[in-house]
Scaffold this motif. Structure first.
Motif, PDB file in Angstrom:
ATOM      1  N   GLY A  79      57.341  54.534  66.586  1.00  0.00           N
ATOM      2  CA  GLY A  79      56.413  54.725  65.477  1.00  0.00           C
ATOM      3  C   GLY A  79      55.030  54.310  65.920  1.00  0.00           C
ATOM      4  O   GLY A  79      54.728  54.288  67.121  1.00  0.00           O
ATOM      5  N   ALA A  80      54.191  53.967  64.974  1.00  0.00           N
ATOM      6  CA  ALA A  80      52.832  53.553  65.302  1.00  0.00           C
ATOM      7  C   ALA A  80      52.349  52.499  64.318  1.00  0.00           C
ATOM      8  O   ALA A  80      52.804  52.442  63.167  1.00  0.00           O
ATOM      9  N   ASP A  81      51.425  51.667  64.786  1.00  0.00           N
ATOM     10  CA  ASP A  81      50.684  50.744  63.931  1.00  0.00           C
ATOM     11  C   ASP A  81      49.255  51.270  63.810  1.00  0.00           C
ATOM     12  O   ASP A  81      48.701  51.811  64.773  1.00  0.00           O
ATOM     13  N   TRP A  82      48.651  51.110  62.639  1.00  0.00           N
ATOM     14  CA  TRP A  82      47.250  51.479  62.488  1.00  0.00           C
ATOM     15  C   TRP A  82      46.553  50.519  61.540  1.00  0.00           C
ATOM     16  O   TRP A  82      47.184  49.919  60.671  1.00  0.00           O
ATOM     17  N   GLU A  83      45.260  50.336  61.754  1.00  0.00           N
ATOM     18  CA  GLU A  83      44.441  49.487  60.894  1.00  0.00           C
ATOM     19  C   GLU A  83      43.037  50.066  60.795  1.00  0.00           C
ATOM     20  O   GLU A  83      42.509  50.611  61.761  1.00  0.00           O
ATOM     21  N   ILE A  84      42.455  49.919  59.617  1.00  0.00           N
ATOM     22  CA  ILE A  84      41.026  50.126  59.420  1.00  0.00           C
ATOM     23  C   ILE A  84      40.466  48.809  58.912  1.00  0.00           C
ATOM     24  O   ILE A  84      40.936  48.268  57.911  1.00  0.00           O
ATOM     25  N   ARG A  85      39.495  48.273  59.651  1.00  0.00           N
ATOM     26  CA  ARG A  85      38.899  46.982  59.320  1.00  0.00           C
ATOM     27  C   ARG A  85      37.395  47.124  59.110  1.00  0.00           C
ATOM     28  O   ARG A  85      36.782  48.093  59.572  1.00  0.00           O
ATOM     29  N   SER A  86      36.816  46.127  58.464  1.00  0.00           N
ATOM     30  CA  SER A  86      35.364  46.015  58.369  1.00  0.00           C
ATOM     31  C   SER A  86      34.954  44.634  58.865  1.00  0.00           C
ATOM     32  O   SER A  86      35.759  43.703  58.879  1.00  0.00           O
ATOM     33  N   GLY A  87      33.713  44.514  59.298  1.00  0.00           N
ATOM     34  CA  GLY A  87      33.151  43.214  59.641  1.00  0.00           C
ATOM     35  C   GLY A  87      33.664  42.568  60.909  1.00  0.00           C
ATOM     36  O   GLY A  87      33.613  41.349  61.038  1.00  0.00           O
ATOM     37  N   ILE A  88      34.153  43.339  61.871  1.00  0.00           N
ATOM     38  CA  ILE A  88      34.607  42.753  63.131  1.00  0.00           C
ATOM     39  C   ILE A  88      33.403  42.263  63.932  1.00  0.00           C
ATOM     40  O   ILE A  88      32.358  42.916  63.991  1.00  0.00           O
ATOM     41  N   SER A  89      33.558  41.110  64.566  1.00  0.00           N
ATOM     42  CA  SER A  89      32.562  40.546  65.469  1.00  0.00           C
ATOM     43  C   SER A  89      33.312  39.752  66.537  1.00  0.00           C
ATOM     44  O   SER A  89      34.529  39.541  66.415  1.00  0.00           O
ATOM     45  N   PRO A  90      32.669  39.326  67.604  1.00  0.00           N
ATOM     46  CA  PRO A  90      33.390  38.604  68.660  1.00  0.00           C
ATOM     47  C   PRO A  90      34.182  37.414  68.122  1.00  0.00           C
ATOM     48  O   PRO A  90      33.644  36.538  67.443  1.00  0.00           O
ATOM     49  N   GLY A  91      35.488  37.423  68.392  1.00  0.00           N
ATOM     50  CA  GLY A  91      36.358  36.345  67.942  1.00  0.00           C
ATOM     51  C   GLY A  91      36.709  36.393  66.467  1.00  0.00           C
ATOM     52  O   GLY A  91      37.366  35.490  65.945  1.00  0.00           O
ATOM     53  N   ASN A  92      36.306  37.447  65.769  1.00  0.00           N
ATOM     54  CA  ASN A  92      36.509  37.550  64.330  1.00  0.00           C
ATOM     55  C   ASN A  92      37.024  38.940  63.988  1.00  0.00           C
ATOM     56  O   ASN A  92      36.339  39.940  64.201  1.00  0.00           O
ATOM     57  N   GLY A  93      38.240  39.010  63.450  1.00  0.00           N
ATOM     58  CA  GLY A  93      38.851  40.279  63.108  1.00  0.00           C
ATOM     59  C   GLY A  93      38.366  40.902  61.823  1.00  0.00           C
ATOM     60  O   GLY A  93      38.823  41.994  61.467  1.00  0.00           O
ATOM     61  N   GLY A  94      37.441  40.248  61.126  1.00  0.00           N
ATOM     62  CA  GLY A  94      36.913  40.813  59.899  1.00  0.00           C
ATOM     63  C   GLY A  94      37.957  40.933  58.805  1.00  0.00           C
ATOM     64  O   GLY A  94      38.858  40.106  58.675  1.00  0.00           O
ATOM     65  N   THR A  95      37.893  42.019  58.047  1.00  0.00           N
ATOM     66  CA  THR A  95      38.763  42.230  56.890  1.00  0.00           C
ATOM     67  C   THR A  95      39.559  43.523  57.067  1.00  0.00           C
ATOM     68  O   THR A  95      38.992  44.565  57.402  1.00  0.00           O
ATOM     69  N   VAL A  96      40.871  43.443  56.839  1.00  0.00           N
ATOM     70  CA  VAL A  96      41.719  44.637  56.894  1.00  0.00           C
ATOM     71  C   VAL A  96      41.542  45.416  55.595  1.00  0.00           C
ATOM     72  O   VAL A  96      41.835  44.911  54.513  1.00  0.00           O
ATOM     73  N   ILE A  97      41.071  46.659  55.703  1.00  0.00           N
ATOM     74  CA  ILE A  97      40.862  47.514  54.535  1.00  0.00           C
ATOM     75  C   ILE A  97      42.130  48.298  54.208  1.00  0.00           C
ATOM     76  O   ILE A  97      42.505  48.451  53.046  1.00  0.00           O
ATOM     77  N   ALA A  98      42.791  48.800  55.232  1.00  0.00           N
ATOM     78  CA  ALA A  98      44.037  49.558  55.057  1.00  0.00           C
ATOM     79  C   ALA A  98      44.804  49.489  56.367  1.00  0.00           C
ATOM     80  O   ALA A  98      44.207  49.370  57.444  1.00  0.00           O
ATOM     81  N   SER A  99      46.143  49.562  56.298  1.00  0.00           N
ATOM     82  CA  SER A  99      46.939  49.433  57.519  1.00  0.00           C
ATOM     83  C   SER A  99      48.355  49.937  57.297  1.00  0.00           C
ATOM     84  O   SER A  99      48.786  50.151  56.162  1.00  0.00           O
ATOM     85  N   GLY A 100      49.072  50.110  58.404  1.00  0.00           N
ATOM     86  CA  GLY A 100      50.476  50.461  58.374  1.00  0.00           C
ATOM     87  C   GLY A 100      51.145  49.945  59.634  1.00  0.00           C
ATOM     88  O   GLY A 100      50.544  49.981  60.709  1.00  0.00           O
TER      89      GLY A 100
END
Length: 217
Positions: A79-100
């Motif tokens: 299968g596959a994993d997917w994510e759409i995030r906002s606010g990524i910066s070095p060392g910071n994954g930001g916020t997950v907007i949608a994922s599977g």
């Protein structure tokens, strides 16, 4: 009605509700045969992911599919994993907007090859994700069955659509000890969908404005 006002109506109403002619809203471009970054889960590597960014203009997008291109020796995937995030910066994954996680996905040869690997596209469809205007980061990786490798390919923008070639992508992997580490590449990935249609209230306000203009005329 004069041609001037016909053009004005088109500008206020037509473009705001248009749907793009093709399904690809953003694509960074084909592999430039330069490099690849680990992008996989449950292979020889427990987990690794590459993220690259795109810009959503007004009035927003409705995402129906996401994909990435990967050189790999995997002949099939679980299968596959997917994510759409906002606010990524070095060392910071930001916020997950949608994922599977481990969702059904296709695994299709692109016809390109290099470094003794074939390139495949991992594609996840059937989505319905609204994104308001702004910058987002995408990750799409294959899920294997315990062996093999997969690397998201780099791109210089060939055949891209609305490509954001800023040379800023991120690599995240607990296996390799990387926590959203920036690099100077762009990754071959993209999204499909349609331009969002404004709410009826928004269209009503636009129409009211037109009537006021015409009345004054």
């Amino acid at each position: 009605m004069t041609r001037r006002f016909a053009v004005l109506i088109g500008a206020l109403l037509g473009t705001s509700i248009s749907v793009v002619g093709g399904p690809v809203l953003w694509y960074q471009g084909d592999w430039d045969f330069s490099n690849g970054f680990a992008n996989e889960r449950n292979t020889v590597v427990s987990a690794a992911a590459g993220y690259d960014s795109f810009i959503v203009p007004a009035p927003g997008w409705i995402i129906t599919a996401v994909f990435s291109n990967n050189v790999s020796d995997l002949r099939s995937i679980v299968g596959a994993d997917w994510e759409i995030r906002s606010g990524i910066s070095p060392g910071n994954g930001g916020t997950v907007i949608a994922s599977g996680m481990n969702v059904p996905a296709s695994w299709t040869l692109t016809g390109r090859s290099g470094f003794n690997y074939q390139e495949y596209q991992v594609y996840v469809g059937g989505l319905n994700v609204y994104l308001s205007p702004g910058q987002y980061w995408l990750m799409v990786r294959p899920v294997g069955s315990g062996g093999g490798r997969s690397f998201v390919t780099t791109t210089s923008g060939l055949n891209g659509v609305n490509a954001l070639l800023d040379g800023v992508a991120y690599f995240d992997s607990s296996f390799f000890g990387r926590d959203f580490e920036p690099n100077s590449f762009d990754f071959s990935m993209g999204v499909e969908g349609v331009v969002a249609v404004p709410e009826p209230a928004t269209l009503g306000l636009a129409a009211s404005g037109l009537l006021l203009i015409l009345a004054r005329r």
